[in-house]
Design a protein around this motif. Sequence first.
Motif, PDB file in Angstrom:
ATOM      1  N   GLY A 121       0.661  -1.276   0.119  1.00  0.00           N
ATOM      2  CA  GLY A 121       0.018   0.034  -0.048  1.00  0.00           C
ATOM      3  C   GLY A 121       0.771   1.379  -0.092  1.00  0.00           C
ATOM      4  O   GLY A 121       2.091   1.084   0.015  1.00  0.00           O
ATOM      5  N   SER A 122       0.052   2.507  -0.094  1.00  0.00           N
ATOM      6  CA  SER A 122       0.587   3.653  -0.098  1.00  0.00           C
ATOM      7  C   SER A 122       1.436   3.933  -1.368  1.00  0.00           C
ATOM      8  O   SER A 122       1.430   2.917  -2.334  1.00  0.00           O
ATOM      9  N   GLY A 149       0.652   0.638  -3.368  1.00  0.00           N
ATOM     10  CA  GLY A 149      -0.797   0.299  -3.348  1.00  0.00           C
ATOM     11  C   GLY A 149      -1.542   0.877  -4.493  1.00  0.00           C
ATOM     12  O   GLY A 149      -2.569   1.041  -4.917  1.00  0.00           O
ATOM     13  N   TYR A 150      -0.711   1.445  -5.659  1.00  0.00           N
ATOM     14  CA  TYR A 150      -1.264   1.969  -6.866  1.00  0.00           C
ATOM     15  C   TYR A 150      -0.881   0.921  -7.927  1.00  0.00           C
ATOM     16  O   TYR A 150      -0.033   1.133  -8.700  1.00  0.00           O
ATOM     17  N   ALA A 174      -2.409  -1.198   3.304  1.00  0.00           N
ATOM     18  CA  ALA A 174      -2.574   0.103   3.571  1.00  0.00           C
ATOM     19  C   ALA A 174      -3.160   0.856   2.303  1.00  0.00           C
ATOM     20  O   ALA A 174      -2.457   1.706   1.553  1.00  0.00           O
ATOM     21  N   MET A 175      -4.194   0.579   1.866  1.00  0.00           N
ATOM     22  CA  MET A 175      -4.783   1.261   0.657  1.00  0.00           C
ATOM     23  C   MET A 175      -5.978   1.964   1.007  1.00  0.00           C
ATOM     24  O   MET A 175      -6.783   2.499  -0.059  1.00  0.00           O
ATOM     25  N   GLY A 176      -6.416   2.304   2.047  1.00  0.00           N
ATOM     26  CA  GLY A 176      -7.730   3.082   2.507  1.00  0.00           C
ATOM     27  C   GLY A 176      -8.703   2.229   2.525  1.00  0.00           C
ATOM     28  O   GLY A 176      -8.783   1.284   1.952  1.00  0.00           O
ATOM     29  N   ALA A 177      -9.655   2.460   3.422  1.00  0.00           N
ATOM     30  CA  ALA A 177     -11.037   1.640   3.405  1.00  0.00           C
ATOM     31  C   ALA A 177     -12.129   2.151   2.511  1.00  0.00           C
ATOM     32  O   ALA A 177     -12.189   3.536   2.293  1.00  0.00           O
ATOM     33  N   ARG A 179     -11.002   0.000   0.096  1.00  0.00           N
ATOM     34  CA  ARG A 179     -10.401  -0.661  -1.035  1.00  0.00           C
ATOM     35  C   ARG A 179      -9.531  -1.815  -0.268  1.00  0.00           C
ATOM     36  O   ARG A 179      -9.404  -2.864  -0.976  1.00  0.00           O
ATOM     37  N   GLY A 200      -5.052   1.334   6.710  1.00  0.00           N
ATOM     38  CA  GLY A 200      -5.434   2.757   6.349  1.00  0.00           C
ATOM     39  C   GLY A 200      -3.896   3.644   5.963  1.00  0.00           C
ATOM     40  O   GLY A 200      -3.362   3.080   4.893  1.00  0.00           O
ATOM     41  N   GLY A 201      -3.973   4.488   6.692  1.00  0.00           N
ATOM     42  CA  GLY A 201      -2.878   5.379   6.309  1.00  0.00           C
ATOM     43  C   GLY A 201      -1.513   5.244   7.209  1.00  0.00           C
ATOM     44  O   GLY A 201      -0.591   6.118   7.347  1.00  0.00           O
ATOM     45  N   ASP A 204       2.159   5.505   5.875  1.00  0.00           N
ATOM     46  CA  ASP A 204       2.473   7.074   5.700  1.00  0.00           C
ATOM     47  C   ASP A 204       2.847   7.450   7.072  1.00  0.00           C
ATOM     48  O   ASP A 204       3.977   8.376   7.207  1.00  0.00           O
ATOM     49  N   ARG A 227      -4.665  15.535  12.180  1.00  0.00           N
ATOM     50  CA  ARG A 227      -4.676  14.797  10.887  1.00  0.00           C
ATOM     51  C   ARG A 227      -5.160  16.045   9.732  1.00  0.00           C
ATOM     52  O   ARG A 227      -4.706  16.103   8.843  1.00  0.00           O
ATOM     53  N   ARG A 234      -8.634  16.262   4.016  1.00  0.00           N
ATOM     54  CA  ARG A 234      -9.732  15.328   4.775  1.00  0.00           C
ATOM     55  C   ARG A 234     -10.866  16.130   5.301  1.00  0.00           C
ATOM     56  O   ARG A 234     -11.789  15.584   5.758  1.00  0.00           O
ATOM     57  N   ARG A 237     -14.081  14.917   4.667  1.00  0.00           N
ATOM     58  CA  ARG A 237     -14.677  13.674   5.534  1.00  0.00           C
ATOM     59  C   ARG A 237     -15.069  13.821   6.751  1.00  0.00           C
ATOM     60  O   ARG A 237     -15.512  13.387   7.629  1.00  0.00           O
TER      61      ARG A 237
HETATM   62  N1  UDP Z   1      -3.981   4.166  -1.172  1.00  0.00           N
HETATM   63  C1  UDP Z   1      -3.141   3.438  -1.913  1.00  0.00           C
HETATM   64  N2  UDP Z   1      -3.886   3.165  -3.142  1.00  0.00           N
HETATM   65  C2  UDP Z   1      -4.938   3.610  -3.587  1.00  0.00           C
HETATM   66  C3  UDP Z   1      -5.461   4.843  -3.074  1.00  0.00           C
HETATM   67  C4  UDP Z   1      -4.789   5.062  -1.679  1.00  0.00           C
HETATM   68  O1  UDP Z   1      -2.419   2.806  -1.327  1.00  0.00           O
HETATM   69  O2  UDP Z   1      -5.324   3.438  -4.714  1.00  0.00           O
HETATM   70  C5  UDP Z   1      -3.199   4.694   0.159  1.00  0.00           C
HETATM   71  C6  UDP Z   1      -2.784   6.191   0.367  1.00  0.00           C
HETATM   72  O3  UDP Z   1      -1.487   6.379  -0.308  1.00  0.00           O
HETATM   73  C7  UDP Z   1      -2.623   6.184   1.671  1.00  0.00           C
HETATM   74  C8  UDP Z   1      -3.852   5.512   2.252  1.00  0.00           C
HETATM   75  O4  UDP Z   1      -4.119   4.486   0.997  1.00  0.00           O
HETATM   76  O5  UDP Z   1      -1.393   5.936   2.255  1.00  0.00           O
HETATM   77  C9  UDP Z   1      -5.202   5.787   2.631  1.00  0.00           C
HETATM   78  O6  UDP Z   1      -4.956   6.461   3.888  1.00  0.00           O
HETATM   79  P1  UDP Z   1      -6.138   7.024   4.744  1.00  0.00           P
HETATM   80  O7  UDP Z   1      -5.698   7.818   6.013  1.00  0.00           O
HETATM   81  O8  UDP Z   1      -7.087   8.090   3.786  1.00  0.00           O
HETATM   82  O9  UDP Z   1      -6.986   5.521   5.130  1.00  0.00           O
HETATM   83  P2  UDP Z   1      -8.459   5.392   5.735  1.00  0.00           P
HETATM   84  O10 UDP Z   1      -8.583   6.541   6.702  1.00  0.00           O
HETATM   85  O11 UDP Z   1      -9.276   5.776   4.628  1.00  0.00           O
HETATM   86  O12 UDP Z   1      -8.380   4.084   6.116  1.00  0.00           O
END
Ligand code: UDP
Length: 257
Positions: A121-122, A149-150, A174-177, A179, A200-201, A204, A227, A234, A237
């Motif tokens: 992820g990330s 994560g891309y 770690a690709m965000g919820a 996903r 999640g993040g 990072d 944050r 953000r 959200r």
């Molecule tokens: N991210 C990723 N692939 C994607 C979109 C997002 O890896 O296609 C990563 C993004 O770089 C970040 C994390 O997902 O590191 C999302 O973090 P966030 O704090 O938004 O997580 P959430 O609070 O949504 O769980």
Amino acid sequence: MVDLIGMNKSVSEFKKIDILGIPVDKVTTAQALEAFEDFLNTDGLSFIATPNPEIILAAQKDPEIISVLKAADLKIPDGTGIVKASAILGQPLSERVTGIDFSYAALKRLAELGKSVYLLGSRPGIAEKTAANLAEQIPGLKIAGFHDGYFKPDGEDAVVRDINSSGADLLCVAMGAPRQELFIYRHRKDLAVKAAIGIGGSLDVWSGELSRAPQFYIDHNIEWVYRLKQEPSRIKRIWKLPLFLIKVYIQRGKNGH
Ligand code: UDP
């Protein structure tokens, strides 16, 4: 029909709170870690979800997210919003178990057991930086592999193959919820890891790209303010937490309180 994943028996014994139709386990960090260790010794993949207000709200509009969350073997109560909801519903949780703290503790446990993790992820470079930082901070932690994560949907199978050939015991996504949860759920039958969790993040933060809120913010339940300062985008959200709590009050009314 909901397809339960690891069917870990000790975990199914945890008391659950129903929050807007999503069952959340009433666990402390210590209990969640015990369950995690069980997962490492259980056949098949065990899926750890970290339901927070945002994903529970998203689930209200998307039945697939409900199925995915329900199918998780452990649903840890991630964050202040969930602790507040539990109090409103008259079933107070004793502590919040944030996804980032739980996963860090799980990595320490993994190191003690001589087992390994794959970080997915990330943005490119972040997982690699995290791997270097974690290896320094947690002696004995084995990083089996990492990937950003891309990637396109047609690249998912190659990522799954890379995870499997790494021999990792734990997969952190770690690709965000949602996903990350959908990725784990979709590949639950192909992934050879013992446990998988969406974080999640967290990469990072662990990489040093973003910093974790100082203790003051954590203690006063205003980590979201910090944050927001770091990631002003953000703001889109931020309205979700009050909306979530309003819906929980409505649920309490329906439950007859
Ligand atoms: N991210 C990723 N692939 C994607 C979109 C997002 O890896 O296609 C990563 C993004 O770089 C970040 C994390 O997902 O590191 C999302 O973090 P966030 O704090 O938004 O997580 P959430 O609070 O949504 O769980």
